[in-house]
Write an enzyme that holds these catalytic residues in place. Structure first.
Site, mmCIF file in Angstrom:
data_model
loop_
_atom_site.group_PDB
_atom_site.id
_atom_site.type_symbol
_atom_site.label_atom_id
_atom_site.label_comp_id
_atom_site.label_asym_id
_atom_site.label_seq_id
_atom_site.Cartn_x
_atom_site.Cartn_y
_atom_site.Cartn_z
ATOM 1 N N ASP A 49 -7.102 18.878 3.466
ATOM 2 C CA ASP A 49 -5.721 19.118 3.873
ATOM 3 C C ASP A 49 -4.904 19.648 2.700
ATOM 4 O O ASP A 49 -4.092 20.579 2.854
ATOM 5 C CB ASP A 49 -5.121 17.821 4.409
ATOM 6 C CG ASP A 49 -3.653 17.965 4.768
ATOM 7 O OD1 ASP A 49 -3.346 18.693 5.712
ATOM 8 O OD2 ASP A 49 -2.809 17.350 4.089
ATOM 9 N N GLU A 121 -10.752 20.554 8.173
ATOM 10 C CA GLU A 121 -10.213 20.209 6.856
ATOM 11 C C GLU A 121 -11.306 19.639 5.957
ATOM 12 O O GLU A 121 -11.361 19.946 4.756
ATOM 13 C CB GLU A 121 -9.069 19.220 7.004
ATOM 14 C CG GLU A 121 -7.832 19.830 7.647
ATOM 15 C CD GLU A 121 -6.717 18.842 7.870
ATOM 16 O OE1 GLU A 121 -5.567 19.268 8.075
ATOM 17 O OE2 GLU A 121 -6.981 17.620 7.842
#
Length: 229
Positions: A49, A121
């Site tokens: 992320d 992610e």
């Protein structure tokens, strides 16, 4: 560790050949199948992320030197939100190689937006750990290229845009109702109606996630409100 044919094919779609494929395996491992010796992908998701965020912030900053922070922030949010990550994951077939427990597979886990977004992610973090920031940056910019090229000054998702429109008219938030559901359990079809406080409404249906059909219904109502349909 020698990856199987499905993982090698996924590396090709991803555009990165792992020197340490065990990192990719971990990135694809959901908590439903994790063990003490086979950790899940949550820590990698956390890192990925941040890697994605830095790449997107840098790309947007460089692409428009005149844009204000107020213009850059919504563009950034549109590019890094879970729905976008899940869409990218679908485009490269990430769901096909997720490592899931039986119950999660039977409940359609390979198509769940949250699992796909988290997996995407985690895969980005795996690339970063395998080959460094530049390698991760290259993959991200290639996979996100069309979205970066088409991002505009108002990249809000339809549900957000509709809610803000309703608030500007002194109404409460739109109400979303699932009016029907069809198809098999592993590939459900949702029928969604969105309704404003003044009675105006729109419908959408489809076999995506429930959230994606809500977005489609919101867009349909926005189009009517703006005279496009």
């Amino acid at each position: 560790m020698k990856p199987g044919a499905d993982i090698r094919a996924f590396m090709t779609r991803l555009g990165h050949e792992f020197a340490h494929p065990e990192l990719l395996i971990r990135a694809l491992t959901h908590g439903s199948v994790a063990t003490p010796t086979r950790p899940d992908n949550q820590r990698l998701e956390f890192l990925g992320d941040r890697v994605l965020g830095l790449v997107m912030a840098e790309a947007l900053f460089s692409a428009d030197l005149q844009a204000s922070e107020g213009q850059l922030a919504p563009r950034f949010n549109a590019l890094v939100r879970g729905g976008t990550c899940a869409d990218i994951a679908r485009e490269i077939g990430l769901g096909d190689v997720l490592k899931l427990g039986r119950s999660e597979m039977l409940s359609g886990g390979r198509r769940k937006e949250a699992l796909l977004a988290d997996g995407m992610e985690a895969v980005l973090a795996a690339i970063y750990l395998d080959a460094g920031f530049e390698a991760a940056r290259d993959v991200i910019l290639r996979l996100w290229a069309n979205r970066l090229d088409s991002i505009d000054d108002d990249p809000r998702d339809p549900k957000t845009a509709l809610q803000e429109w309703a608030q500007s008219q002194g109404m409460g938030p739109p109400v979303y109702e699932q009016t029907d559901r069809g198809g098999p359990d592993h590939a459900p079809v949702f029928f969604i109606t969105v309704r404003l406080a003044d009675g105006r409404s729109a419908e959408a249906s489809g076999s995506g996630t429930k959230r994606s059909i809500e977005q489609a219904a919101a867009q349909a109502l926005l189009d009517r409100l703006e005279g496009r349909k």
